[in-house]
Design a protein around this motif. Structure first.
Motif, mmCIF file in Angstrom:
data_model
loop_
_atom_site.group_PDB
_atom_site.id
_atom_site.type_symbol
_atom_site.label_atom_id
_atom_site.label_comp_id
_atom_site.label_asym_id
_atom_site.label_seq_id
_atom_site.Cartn_x
_atom_site.Cartn_y
_atom_site.Cartn_z
ATOM 1 N N ASP A 11 35.304 35.430 47.020
ATOM 2 C CA ASP A 11 35.311 35.090 45.594
ATOM 3 C C ASP A 11 36.755 34.962 45.088
ATOM 4 O O ASP A 11 37.678 35.564 45.638
ATOM 5 N N ASN A 12 36.919 34.201 44.008
ATOM 6 C CA ASN A 12 38.267 33.960 43.469
ATOM 7 C C ASN A 12 38.713 35.014 42.456
ATOM 8 O O ASN A 12 39.780 34.871 41.847
ATOM 9 N N SER A 13 37.904 36.058 42.238
ATOM 10 C CA SER A 13 38.248 37.213 41.391
ATOM 11 C C SER A 13 38.382 36.889 39.904
ATOM 12 O O SER A 13 39.013 37.632 39.152
ATOM 13 N N LEU A 59 36.314 39.999 47.566
ATOM 14 C CA LEU A 59 37.104 39.536 46.431
ATOM 15 C C LEU A 59 38.572 39.385 46.836
ATOM 16 O O LEU A 59 39.146 40.275 47.482
ATOM 17 N N THR A 60 39.162 38.269 46.436
ATOM 18 C CA THR A 60 40.506 37.932 46.887
ATOM 19 C C THR A 60 41.543 38.983 46.516
ATOM 20 O O THR A 60 42.380 39.359 47.336
ATOM 21 N N HIS A 61 41.494 39.481 45.269
ATOM 22 C CA HIS A 61 42.521 40.442 44.863
ATOM 23 C C HIS A 61 42.421 41.752 45.638
ATOM 24 O O HIS A 61 43.427 42.426 45.851
ATOM 25 N N LEU A 62 41.217 42.089 46.107
ATOM 26 C CA LEU A 62 41.054 43.297 46.911
ATOM 27 C C LEU A 62 41.548 43.070 48.342
ATOM 28 O O LEU A 62 42.095 43.984 48.963
ATOM 29 N N GLU A 75 36.955 39.778 37.574
ATOM 30 C CA GLU A 75 37.719 41.020 37.669
ATOM 31 C C GLU A 75 39.104 40.903 37.042
ATOM 32 O O GLU A 75 39.631 41.869 36.469
ATOM 33 N N LEU A 76 39.717 39.716 37.139
ATOM 34 C CA LEU A 76 41.097 39.542 36.672
ATOM 35 C C LEU A 76 41.209 38.756 35.367
ATOM 36 O O LEU A 76 42.292 38.659 34.800
ATOM 37 N N GLU A 125 37.788 49.597 42.503
ATOM 38 C CA GLU A 125 38.960 50.256 43.081
ATOM 39 C C GLU A 125 38.931 51.778 42.918
ATOM 40 O O GLU A 125 39.893 52.463 43.246
ATOM 41 N N ALA A 169 40.698 32.857 37.453
ATOM 42 C CA ALA A 169 40.616 32.642 38.895
ATOM 43 C C ALA A 169 41.998 32.602 39.534
ATOM 44 O O ALA A 169 42.947 32.056 38.958
#
Length: 251
Positions: A50-52, A25-28, A55-56, A220, A59
């Protein structure tokens, strides 16, 4: 079919155990150096980024996707999509592809786009348009699709995607792993990959692999219950059930 088992950051090494393919995942990637370091330890593993969106709540930009993809040596990226909005997703995908081409990065990564729709008709229309786009390599079918399918199983869409020119990915699993275990060998053979956090969640919650999920996982958080032993037990049970189901279907 390759199963991408998503684990929390603190146990991310488990994702790579005997797995030819993982989803990151990108944010991670942006936030955790250890997550990046673990990815770089496994150049032989195919990495989808993935573009997250889930989760966020939206995208991340194509620019951030590409920067993260460079950090982990990703093989494939999921272009920005708009949740449950097929037309907006296609618009986003076209803009992303144009940006990638302008940056001279087209061809460096396989490109995946999520197919959206709120019913059969909308979804099929969206799928056909994505299928006609030469620059897209992979079409993914999101788990939310299960909520409007009569039997809640994405194999009901098989007649739409079975003859596609694209590779097919199942994005997430909504209720339980029963959906994947009961796809049938025709769908398994056509499906390139699927991702889910359910093996980790089952190990954490001490659940059986066909039980419905109880909430979701915080990627997280450091879950002490998620050990290598508890994770391996779940993965062995999944493998056993898939083999049993396949033999039953074929013979």
């Amino acid at each position: 079919m390759n199963l991408c088992s998503i684990t929390p950051v603190m146990q991310c090494q488990l994702m790579y155990k005997e797995s030819p393919m993982v989803m990151l995942l990108t944010h991670l990637v942006e936030k955790y150096p250890d997550y990046v370091e673990e990815a770089l330890k496994h150049p032989e593993v195919y990495k989808i980024l993935d573009n997250s969106l889930i989760e966020l709540g939206g995208a991340l930009t194509t620019k951030r996707l590409l920067e993260a993809a460079e950090k982990v040596n990703a093989d494939e990226i999921i272009l920005p999509d708009v949740f449950k909005d097929g037309k907006a997703t296609i618009k986003q995908a076209k803009e992303a592809i144009a940006w990638i081409k302008a940056e001279g990065l087209f061809g460096k990564y396989k490109l995946q786009v999520v197919c959206h729709g709120n019913n059969f008709e909308e979804w099929e229309e969206n799928f056909k348009e994505l299928d006609s786009m030469d620059d897209i390599d992979v079409i993914s079918i999101p788990k939310v699709t299960s909520t409007w399918l009569p039997k809640g199983n994405r194999k009901e869409l098989y007649h739409i995607f079975k003859n596609s020119k694209k590779e097919i990915h199942f994005l997430g699993v909504w209720y339980n792993l029963g959906e994947l275990l009961n796809l049938g060998n025709d769908v398994w053979d056509r499906l390139r990959s699927a991702d889910t956090c359910l093996p980790s969640l089952y190990a954490i919650q001490g659940k059986k692999i066909i039980q419905d999920r109880d909430g979701t996982i915080n990627l997280e958080r450091d879950y002490k219950e998620l050990t290598e032993e508890s994770y391996d037990l779940i993965m062995k049970e999944i493998e056993k059930e898939i083999i049993k189901s396949y033999i039953h279907i074929c013979y």
